[in-house]
Scaffold this active site. Structure first.
Site: not given
Length: 294
Positions: A125-126, A129, A149, A176, A194, A247
Site C-alpha cells: 500500500c505504497a 512512495g 497501490d 488491490d 502499511d 498511522c
C-alpha cells in the site's frame, strides 16, 4: 472531576477517542499525547541515505540559508524537522532528489524491517512512495522493490517521487492489496504492509479526521486490514519479514492485529513499537516486525 469530559473540551477531542486512550496510557501520558496533537507539526525531511555526513551537513546549511530552521531527529541522523518552511519544492536539493518529505515514524518503520542490500521487497500500500524509496535505498542496486497501490492515481504519485529521487530499482504496479497474487507466493525477503487505518495518529496534521472517523467506521477499517493481511502474508519467504504498520493510535488496529497475525499465520513477533506525538517527535504511528517461521 471527569477526566474524559475535561480532556475532550480542553483539547477539542471527541470523548470516545479520549476513552480509547485513557485506559491504555493513563492520565498523564494521554494528556501529553493530546497536547502533542494540538501543536503545530514541523515538516520532516528525510535526506537520501547515499549522502555522506559531510554532504548532509552541506545540504543542511544551504537549506537553512533560505530561512528554514532544521533540527536533527533524535533517533535518525538523516531526518530533519523543518520549521519556518513554506515551499518544500523550492528548497536546495529537492529537485535533485537529495531529500524527500517523510515523517520520521515512517522512516523508523522501514529501518525496523532490517532490509539488506540485494533483498527483494514488496510494498503493498505504497503511495505516495516514501517507504518504497527508502526501501530501495536500503536494498541498493543489487536489490529490487515492487511497489503497489490500488489505483493509477496513487501509483502516479509513487512514480513522480521515484523519478525525482532517481530510484531505478523499483517496479510500480496497480494492484488491490486485498486480492491475492499467486505469482508472488513466498517470493519476498520483506513485505511492507502499511495498511489503511483510522488515521488517529496524524490528527496533528489532518485536523478533520477526528470529525469524520466514528467507532462504527473502525469496524469496517479493521475488516479491510484483515483482508490485506490474509492476502499479503503469503508473499513473505520462510524466514522473511512482514513489517505491519499503521498511522494510528488504537490497540485494535495495532497490537491486537499483531497478536492476531501470530495466532493465525506462521509468524513470530520480533519487535513492535507505538510512537506517540508529544513523546517521540513523530506522528502517532505503530509498526510490528514479524518473522515468518515456515
Amino acid at each position: 472531576t471527569d477526566p474524559v469530559k475535561y480532556f475532550s473540551v480542553k483539547y477539542s477531542m471527541p470523548e470516545w477517542i479520549v476513552n480509547l486512550w485513557l485506559p491504555v496510557y493513563g492520565t498523564e501520558r494521554t494528556e501529553t499525547l493530546l497536547m502533542g496533537l494540538l501543536k503545530i507539526h514541523p515538516v520532516s525531511l528525510r535526506f537520501c541515505l547515499e549522502l555522506s555526513e559531510t554532504d548532509r551537513e552541506d545540504l543542511k546549511k544551504k537549506i537553512e540559508a533560505t530561512g528554514v530552521h532544521l533540527s536533527a531527529h533524535k533517533e535518525l541522523p538523516y531526518v530533519y524537522l523543518a520549521e519556518n518552511l513554506e515551499n518544500v519544492s523550492e528548497l536546495p536539493g529537492f529537485a535533485e532528489g537529495k531529500f524527500t518529505v517523510q515523517d520520521a515514524s515512517s522512516a523508523l518503520a522501514v529501518k525496523a524491517a532490517k532490509i539488506k542490500p540485494g533483498d527483494f521487497v514488496m510494498d503493498l500500500c505504497a503511495a505516495p512512495g516514501g517507504k518504497t524509496i527508502l526501501a530501495a535505498e536500503y536494498t541498493k542496486e543489487a536489490g529490487h522493490v515492487l511497489s503497489r497501490d490500488v489505483s493509477e492515481y496513487k501509483t502516479a504519485l509513487i512514480l513522480e517521487n521515484l523519478e525525482r529521487m532517481h530510484r531505478t530499482n523499483v517496479k510500480v504496479e496497480v494492484h488491490d492489496a486485498t486480492v491475492y497474487d499467486a505469482e508472488r507466493e513466498a517470493s519476498a525477503d520483506v513485505v511492507l504492509m502499511d495498511v489503511p487505518c483510522s488515521g488517529l495518529g496524524v490528527m496533528g496534521k489532518k485536523r478533520d479526521i477526528k470529525y469524520r472517523v466514528t467507532p462504527e467506521g473502525l469496524k469496517s477499517i479493521h475488516e479491510l486490514q484483515r483482508q490485506i493481511v490474509e492476502a499479503g502474508w503469503r508473499y513473505v519467504k520462510p524466514g522473511g519479514v512482514l513489517l505491519y504498520s499503521t498511522c494510528t493510535i488504537n490497540r485494535e488496529e495495532n497490537q491486537n492485529m499483531a497478536a492476531w497475525i501470530t495466532e493465525k499465520f506462521p509468524f513470530v513477533l520480533e519487535e513492535e513499537r507505538q510512537l506517540l506525538p508529544g513523546t517521540d517527535e513523530t506522528d502517532g504511528f505503530y509498526f510490528a516486525r514479524l518473522r515468518r517461521r515456515t
